[in-house]
Design an enzyme around this catalytic site. Structure first.
Site, PDB file in Angstrom:
ATOM      1  N   SER A 190      27.709  48.122  10.027  1.00 37.25           N
ATOM      2  CA  SER A 190      28.616  48.911  10.857  1.00 37.25           C
ATOM      3  C   SER A 190      28.639  48.357  12.269  1.00 37.25           C
ATOM      4  O   SER A 190      27.651  47.753  12.731  1.00 37.25           O
ATOM      5  CB  SER A 190      28.157  50.379  10.914  1.00 37.25           C
TER       6      SER A 190
ATOM      7  N   TYR B 117      21.751  56.955  12.280  1.00 35.46           N
ATOM      8  CA  TYR B 117      22.631  56.115  11.464  1.00 35.46           C
ATOM      9  C   TYR B 117      22.732  54.713  12.059  1.00 35.46           C
ATOM     10  O   TYR B 117      22.612  53.712  11.345  1.00 35.46           O
ATOM     11  CB  TYR B 117      24.014  56.765  11.391  1.00 35.46           C
TER      12      TYR B 117
END
Length: 294
Positions: A187, A200
């Site tokens: 990501s 995350y």
């Protein structure tokens, strides 16, 4: 502008996303507007003919887009999903089988070491082997402040994004043949972490380290290891993250292209990394971020 080109600022353009909430895992049926997985647009060219792929988190969002693309490129596909996502998984496999390819549903939670391990053998048994491993399953949630980060949610993020990934990769690795490909969904958060997604983002940074380290060892066996780093992509995970209406209305607006991406816009990156076109690409992180820098 030539007739066969499109403006990337307006491709898939949605004028903001409406306020909505879902519980994890998010479901396609309750996501508005519908994400575009390439159902009507992706055209295959046989670049993965005869290959066998296992995709975790393959029922919806990025995973579904990859499954569709892989099937249209000639691969058989097994997808891993939570039991409550069975309807999404069935819809995805229907699209895979419509291309004349084998499709396999594997329902369970990758946080369970036994399950995350056994899916490798089940895939090899059903599809006759395994050449492409896409480690895509993920969990994220928004937090108001660091001191509100609960241990239960923290553990779910780390166990899903890291331990689940490691369990499956570890099980697959010994029997992967030269020419096989491991692809991780990282990501932009690994490089531009948001405070509300701190746990995350930490897991995504760790995934990048995993890719770079394993690529060095795996290269000696002719196995390539890479990652795709998506930016803001409209998937069922987004309305299940816990963001308010304003956050959803502006989702993706902060990218240079000024919009969120759709799952279909990532499929080509996963096809490239799995194909012979990427025969000299390993240890790489391919950004699909709407122009955000890694």
């Amino acid at each position: 502008m030539a007739e066969n080109t499109t403006d990337p600022r307006s491709e898939h353009r949605e004028e903001g996303f409406p306020g909505q909430q879902q519980d994890q895992p998010g479901l396609t049926e309750h996501t508005r507007p519908d994400p575009d997985h390439g159902e009507d647009t992706y055209i295959g060219h046989g670049r993965l003919a005869g290959r066998r792929a296992l995709i975790t988190g393959g029922d919806s969002g990025i995973g579904r887009a990859v499954a569709i693309a892989y099937a249209r490129e000639g691969a058989d596909v097994a997808i891993v999903h939570m039991p409550e996502e069975q309807e999404d998984a069935d819809d995805t496999l229907e699209l895979v089988r419509a291309e004349g390819r084998q499709g396999l549903s594997l329902a369970g939670d990758v946080r369970d070491e036994a399950f995350a391990t056994e899916i490798v053998g089940r895939t090899r048994s059903a599809l006759g082997g395994l050449d492409i491993l896409v480690l895509n399953a993920a969990y994220q949630h928004d937090i108001e402040s660091f001191d509100s980060l609960s241990t239960d949610r923290l553990r779910r993020v780390f166990d899903t994004n890291l331990l689940g990934m490691l369990f499956t990769a570890r099980a697959a690795y010994p029997d992967l043949a030269p020419g096989s490909s491991i692809i991780v969904t990282a990501s932009v958060q690994a490089y531009e972490p948001s405070p509300g997604l701190i746990d995350y983002a930490m897991t995504k940074a760790a995934q990048v380290a995993f890719v770079k380290a394993l690529a060095e060892e795996a290269g000696e066996r002719g196995i390539r290891v890479n990652a795709v780093a998506p930016g803001p992509i409209w998937t069922p995970l987004i309305p299940a993250t816990g963001w308010d209406e304003e956050r959803l209305n502006t989702f993706g607006d902060d990218t240079p292209l000024g919009r969120a991406g759709q799952p279909a816009e990532l499929a080509g990156a996963y096809v490239y990394l799995a194909s012979g076109d990427a025969s000299y690409t390993s240890g790489a992180v391919l950004a699909v971020t709407g122009g955000k820098h890694l």
